[in-house]
Design a protein around this motif. Structure first.
Motif, PDB file in Angstrom:
ATOM      1  N   VAL A   1       0.823  -1.223   0.000  1.00 19.53           N
ATOM      2  CA  VAL A   1       0.000   0.000   0.000  1.00 19.53           C
ATOM      3  C   VAL A   1       0.852   1.266   0.000  1.00 19.53           C
ATOM      4  O   VAL A   1       0.363   2.352  -0.327  1.00 19.53           O
ATOM      5  CB  VAL A   1      -0.980   0.024   1.192  1.00 19.53           C
ATOM      6  CG1 VAL A   1      -1.936  -1.143   1.113  1.00 19.53           C
ATOM      7  CG2 VAL A   1      -0.243   0.049   2.523  1.00 19.53           C
TER       8      VAL A   1
ATOM      9  N   LYS B   1      -6.847   6.958  -1.966  1.00 20.24           N
ATOM     10  CA  LYS B   1      -8.280   6.911  -2.277  1.00 20.24           C
ATOM     11  C   LYS B   1      -9.140   7.018  -1.021  1.00 20.24           C
ATOM     12  O   LYS B   1     -10.249   7.555  -1.056  1.00 20.24           O
ATOM     13  CB  LYS B   1      -8.627   5.606  -3.013  1.00 20.24           C
ATOM     14  CG  LYS B   1      -8.151   5.558  -4.454  1.00 20.24           C
ATOM     15  CD  LYS B   1      -8.633   4.285  -5.138  1.00 20.24           C
ATOM     16  CE  LYS B   1      -8.196   4.250  -6.596  1.00 20.24           C
ATOM     17  NZ  LYS B   1      -8.669   3.032  -7.282  1.00 20.24           N
TER      18      LYS B   1
ATOM     19  N   ASN C   1      -9.206   3.826 -11.630  1.00 17.86           N
ATOM     20  CA  ASN C   1      -7.820   3.364 -11.562  1.00 17.86           C
ATOM     21  C   ASN C   1      -6.889   4.519 -11.915  1.00 17.86           C
ATOM     22  O   ASN C   1      -7.118   5.251 -12.878  1.00 17.86           O
ATOM     23  CB  ASN C   1      -7.614   2.200 -12.536  1.00 17.86           C
ATOM     24  CG  ASN C   1      -6.177   1.750 -12.601  1.00 17.86           C
ATOM     25  OD1 ASN C   1      -5.396   2.257 -13.403  1.00 17.86           O
ATOM     26  ND2 ASN C   1      -5.811   0.791 -11.774  1.00 17.86           N
TER      27      ASN C   1
ATOM     28  N   GLN D   1      -1.911  10.146  -7.345  1.00 20.91           N
ATOM     29  CA  GLN D   1      -2.688   8.915  -7.447  1.00 20.91           C
ATOM     30  C   GLN D   1      -1.813   7.677  -7.628  1.00 20.91           C
ATOM     31  O   GLN D   1      -2.273   6.554  -7.437  1.00 20.91           O
ATOM     32  CB  GLN D   1      -3.673   9.019  -8.610  1.00 20.91           C
ATOM     33  CG  GLN D   1      -3.031   9.261  -9.965  1.00 20.91           C
ATOM     34  CD  GLN D   1      -4.043   9.695 -11.006  1.00 20.91           C
ATOM     35  OE1 GLN D   1      -5.199   9.308 -10.968  1.00 20.91           O
ATOM     36  NE2 GLN D   1      -3.603  10.493 -11.973  1.00 20.91           N
TER      37      GLN D   1
ATOM     38  N   SER E   1       0.106   5.857  -3.647  1.00 21.07           N
ATOM     39  CA  SER E   1      -0.419   4.810  -2.778  1.00 21.07           C
ATOM     40  C   SER E   1      -1.915   4.650  -3.001  1.00 21.07           C
ATOM     41  O   SER E   1      -2.627   5.639  -3.228  1.00 21.07           O
ATOM     42  CB  SER E   1      -0.160   5.155  -1.305  1.00 21.07           C
ATOM     43  OG  SER E   1      -0.860   4.269  -0.446  1.00 21.07           O
ATOM     44  N   GLU E   2      -2.400   3.415  -2.895  1.00 25.78           N
ATOM     45  CA  GLU E   2      -3.837   3.163  -2.960  1.00 25.78           C
ATOM     46  C   GLU E   2      -4.550   3.751  -1.748  1.00 25.78           C
ATOM     47  O   GLU E   2      -5.765   3.984  -1.781  1.00 25.78           O
ATOM     48  CB  GLU E   2      -4.106   1.650  -3.024  1.00 25.78           C
ATOM     49  CG  GLU E   2      -3.830   1.027  -4.389  1.00 25.78           C
ATOM     50  CD  GLU E   2      -4.783   1.530  -5.466  1.00 25.78           C
ATOM     51  OE1 GLU E   2      -5.996   1.597  -5.205  1.00 25.78           O
ATOM     52  OE2 GLU E   2      -4.302   1.885  -6.553  1.00 25.78           O
TER      53      GLU E   2
END
Length: 484
Positions: A106, A429, A438, A422, A425-426
């Motif tokens: 992550v 979000k 995505n 973006q 890291s996820e």
């Protein structure tokens, strides 16, 4: 995760399996795993580099290697422990390894997506000082306005240089840089240390690709409080398609700006009222105008560089995100040298006397624009300064569309999908500042529409994509005057 990081995690689990289920008599298996894991560990540390997210994996791997290698020694005591304790310890170890591995996933070592154009990309950084303009964002009255700008351009990379690091390579500069970020977010410095491994797709200080005609110039401004580093992939993509792109750090309005002497400036901009926004917007607009002046000197040879005669100053574009997007609109309106501009999700800071724009312009908004528009229409009769500002801004939208410009929004995006954040890291979000789309898909869509616009307006080619809906990009919705 990187290749040897994956192999390291797998070898760690293999060592644990050996300890739990393989008999001590299987000496060759244990020694093979121990030696192989040692090699993987050393290669990962020296080739890919240490990062804190894998600390627990490093510790467990070293511990397991020592136990596996020494368990076959005659001097090794054969300890007997109960099954409950054995499997409890094993479960705890697995949880720790999974946590460490999850952190590395992550919070990855990310590289920017590869540009979609046919050319390789070179980059070079310049330090400019505007001797005719006082720095009004510092207390020292003797300060002049200083800017760091980065140029991105097509290249052959004849010497096969290595790809450039995204963040400063100098250890001291990098340390100062991440300290500025960590202090702003109240986090320890080490949290951002792994950024040093991230790579762009560009090559530093290489020769510009020879061309029979000069390259169009596009200037790119970041959002308030961010940095030019968050727009590297956009700059690379345009450069790979035959543009010279200049990203500007608007000093004292960034998280961090690094100067050649090693000094690092942080965020000092007051931006709370409409008057503040107009004042700062004027500074940024002057930054853009000043940088164009410098590129006129680079192109003429007044400033010595490899860019002499390589810049098409008859085809200059400007783009930006958020406050930088508002700056792009303002500069396009005011500076006769700018032929076309793009505003990526930026609310305008100056709407008075801006309704008649006779140049090609494009607004690209995030997916929340539709809901925002509904909320605005419900409140538009309210008597306050902000509602009037927004009403005037939508009037500008209409005029831009009616005069042949474009306005679109991209479903699934949020404000920071127009930056490289973006890709970091996820987890981003979860904050809501990027949308469900995505990251690479969102980036590619924006890049395609930016490219289509500047190809048409600065090169006189293509432009079909910005004329209306396209089945390849169903996320993109065109805004008509009737929608406003």
């Amino acid at each position: 995760m990187r290749l040897f990081e994956i192999l390291l995690v797998l070898s760690c689990f293999a060592l644990l399996v050996d300890l739990l289920f393989i008999k001590r008599s299987a000496k060759k298996t244990g020694l093979g795993l121990g030696i192989g894991s040692s090699v993987i560990l050393v290669v990962q540390l020296f080739v890919e580099g240490y990062r804190w997210q894998l600390l627990l994996v490093y510790i467990m791997t070293v511990l397991f290697i020592l136990i596996v290698l020494f368990r076959h020694s005659k001097k090794m005591v054969n300890l007997k422990i109960g099954k409950l304790l054995k499997y409890s310890l094993s479960s705890l170890i697995i949880i720790l390894i999974v946590v460490s591995t999850s952190l590395s996933i992550v919070l990855p070592v990310f590289d920017l997506p590869k540009p979609e154009g046919p050319e390789k990309v070179g980059t070079q950084t310049f330090h400019f000082t505007d001797q005719n303009r006082d720095e009004v964002l510092t207390e020292d009255k003797g300060d002049k306005r200083e800017l760091m700008v980065q140029i991105w351009y097509p290249t052959e990379n004849r010497n096969n240089n290595k790809r450039e690091a995204l963040f400063p390579k100098d250890k001291e500069m990098f340390k100062k840089y991440i300290q500025t970020y960590s202090n702003s977010l109240n986090l320890p410095d080490f949290v951002f240390d792994y950024w040093k491994y991230s790579r762009t797709n560009s090559y530093e200080n290489v020769e510009i690709l020879p061309s029979t005609s000069p390259y169009p110039l596009v200037l790119l401004s970041h959002g308030m409080g961010t940095s030019k580093v968050l727009h590297a992939s956009q700059a690379e993509n345009l450069a790979s398609h035959g543009f010279i792109v200049v990203t500007i750090d608007h000093t004292y309005s960034t998280f961090a700006t690094i100067f050649p002497n090693g000094s690092v400036t942080g965020y000092k901009t007051k931006n709370t009222t409409l008057d503040d926004r107009k004042r700062v917007g004027n500074i940024w607009t002057q930054d853009v105008e000043f940088v164009i002046n410098q590129f006129e000197k680079l192109n003429s040879g007044a400033i010595e560089s490899q860019f002499k005669g390589k810049i098409d100053l008859n085809n200059v574009g400007v783009m930006g995100h958020s406050f930088g997007g508002a700056t792009a609109f303002n500069a396009t309106y005011l500076d006769h040298r700018i032929k076309a501009g793009i505003n990526m999700d930026g609310s305008l800071f100056e709407v008075e006397n801006r309704d008649v724009i006779n140049k090609p312009f494009m607004f690209i908004r995030s997916g929340s624009f539709k809901d925002w528009l509904v909320d605005f229409k419900n409140d538009k009769n309210s008597d306050n300064e902000i509602i009037k500002q927004l009403s005037d801004e939508l009037h500008i939208f209409k005029n831009v569309i009616n005069q042949g410009g474009s306005a679109i929004y991209v479903e699934g995006t949020q404000h920071f999908n127009f930056t490289d954040l973006q890709f970091y890291s996820e987890l981003i979000k979860l904050t809501g500042i990027t949308g469900d789309i995505n990251g690479k898909r969102g980036s590619s869509i924006v890049n395609q529409y930016v490219l289509g616009f500047f190809n048409k307006q600065l090169k006189g080619t293509g432009g079909n994509l910005i004329q209306g809906p396209n089945d390849m990009y169903p996320e993109v919705k065109f805004i008509s005057p009737g929608d406003l």
